[in-house]
Design an enzyme around this catalytic site. Sequence first.
Site, PDB file in Angstrom:
ATOM      1  N   HIS A 151      -0.875   6.597   8.276  1.00 58.45           N
ATOM      2  CA  HIS A 151      -0.048   7.627   7.649  1.00 58.45           C
ATOM      3  C   HIS A 151      -0.811   8.954   7.518  1.00 58.45           C
ATOM      4  O   HIS A 151      -0.201  10.023   7.541  1.00 58.45           O
ATOM      5  CB  HIS A 151       0.414   7.190   6.251  1.00 58.45           C
ATOM      6  CG  HIS A 151       1.523   6.189   6.272  1.00 58.45           C
ATOM      7  ND1 HIS A 151       2.794   6.493   6.706  1.00 58.45           N
ATOM      8  CD2 HIS A 151       1.548   4.891   5.892  1.00 58.45           C
ATOM      9  CE1 HIS A 151       3.562   5.424   6.589  1.00 58.45           C
ATOM     10  NE2 HIS A 151       2.831   4.440   6.106  1.00 58.45           N
ATOM     11  N   GLY A 187       0.834  -1.182   0.000  1.00 54.82           N
ATOM     12  CA  GLY A 187       0.000   0.000   0.000  1.00 54.82           C
ATOM     13  C   GLY A 187       0.873   1.237   0.000  1.00 54.82           C
ATOM     14  O   GLY A 187       2.094   1.157   0.166  1.00 54.82           O
ATOM     15  N   CYS A 191       7.384  -1.132   6.147  1.00 52.75           N
ATOM     16  CA  CYS A 191       6.854   0.107   5.589  1.00 52.75           C
ATOM     17  C   CYS A 191       7.866   0.681   4.616  1.00 52.75           C
ATOM     18  O   CYS A 191       9.074   0.683   4.905  1.00 52.75           O
ATOM     19  CB  CYS A 191       6.579   1.102   6.719  1.00 52.75           C
ATOM     20  SG  CYS A 191       5.896   2.683   6.169  1.00 52.75           S
ATOM     21  N   LEU A 192       7.371   1.170   3.506  1.00 50.93           N
ATOM     22  CA  LEU A 192       8.254   1.784   2.519  1.00 50.93           C
ATOM     23  C   LEU A 192       8.946   3.028   3.079  1.00 50.93           C
ATOM     24  O   LEU A 192      10.017   3.402   2.600  1.00 50.93           O
ATOM     25  CB  LEU A 192       7.458   2.139   1.262  1.00 50.93           C
ATOM     26  CG  LEU A 192       6.813   0.951   0.544  1.00 50.93           C
ATOM     27  CD1 LEU A 192       5.899   1.451  -0.568  1.00 50.93           C
ATOM     28  CD2 LEU A 192       7.853  -0.011   0.019  1.00 50.93           C
ATOM     29  N   GLN A 247       3.222   9.762   2.135  1.00 45.55           N
ATOM     30  CA  GLN A 247       4.515   9.111   1.935  1.00 45.55           C
ATOM     31  C   GLN A 247       5.263   9.646   0.716  1.00 45.55           C
ATOM     32  O   GLN A 247       6.469   9.446   0.604  1.00 45.55           O
ATOM     33  CB  GLN A 247       4.351   7.602   1.792  1.00 45.55           C
ATOM     34  CG  GLN A 247       3.946   6.915   3.081  1.00 45.55           C
ATOM     35  CD  GLN A 247       3.815   5.432   2.876  1.00 45.55           C
ATOM     36  OE1 GLN A 247       2.760   4.942   2.455  1.00 45.55           O
ATOM     37  NE2 GLN A 247       4.889   4.718   3.153  1.00 45.55           N
ATOM     38  N   HIS A 254      -2.749   0.249   8.573  1.00 48.03           N
ATOM     39  CA  HIS A 254      -1.371   0.747   8.397  1.00 48.03           C
ATOM     40  C   HIS A 254      -1.355   1.976   7.495  1.00 48.03           C
ATOM     41  O   HIS A 254      -0.761   3.002   7.842  1.00 48.03           O
ATOM     42  CB  HIS A 254      -0.497  -0.367   7.811  1.00 48.03           C
ATOM     43  CG  HIS A 254       0.895   0.058   7.494  1.00 48.03           C
ATOM     44  ND1 HIS A 254       1.972  -0.378   8.226  1.00 48.03           N
ATOM     45  CD2 HIS A 254       1.399   0.872   6.531  1.00 48.03           C
ATOM     46  CE1 HIS A 254       3.081   0.169   7.725  1.00 48.03           C
ATOM     47  NE2 HIS A 254       2.750   0.928   6.692  1.00 48.03           N
ATOM     48  N   GLU A 255      -2.005   1.874   6.341  1.00 54.76           N
ATOM     49  CA  GLU A 255      -1.985   3.001   5.396  1.00 54.76           C
ATOM     50  C   GLU A 255      -2.722   4.211   5.957  1.00 54.76           C
ATOM     51  O   GLU A 255      -2.261   5.342   5.816  1.00 54.76           O
ATOM     52  CB  GLU A 255      -2.564   2.580   4.039  1.00 54.76           C
ATOM     53  CG  GLU A 255      -1.762   1.508   3.329  1.00 54.76           C
ATOM     54  CD  GLU A 255      -0.277   1.794   3.216  1.00 54.76           C
ATOM     55  OE1 GLU A 255       0.122   2.984   3.110  1.00 54.76           O
ATOM     56  OE2 GLU A 255       0.511   0.845   3.238  1.00 54.76           O
TER      57      GLU A 255
END
Length: 179
Positions: free
Chosen positions: A147, A47, A101-102, A52, A143-144
């Site tokens: 952010h 995701g 996580c990216l 981000q 999670h997304e």
Amino acid sequence: MALRDILRMGDPRLLRQALPVSHFDTPELHQLLQDMQDTMTAVNGAGLAAPQIGENLRIVIFGSGQFNPRYPKQPPVPRTVLINPVLTPLGEDEESDWEGCLSVPGLRGQVPRFKRLHYRGFDAYGQLIEREVEGFHARVAQHECDHLDGKLYPMRMRDFTQFGYTDVLFPGLDTLPDD
């Protein structure tokens, strides 16, 4: 194909409260969503949230409908665009599992999340999306959406003995440069 730089933990832009999207079906929104999709796909992300990539908007995308090589033991999550999301836990049951996580490259940690939830939001055209989900799908959505509120998964962790480098914790996992 427009790939965007992914902000990493420590960048203050990741700690902001994202702003709601007020206009749907615009060329700018469609371009942002395409950039997000291209970027997420290029790094095999599960995701990606607009913050981000430095866009302070309440937009997340996740899933592809296929297995993700970063999470090979997890079921596929349907491809989803979710704008101005609202998450509501369905019960108090939580489960912990490994997350990466990216924006926190090279690390994984055990993160508690609600097991089941209802989410609602809008697609790029302003059409309502509502789903009840559980397991990995619920985890990815939470999670997304974190952010959007300036939270990274380490902020949710309760046990830092369950936090470390992906290649140490999972030596058999084919890691990618951003994992």
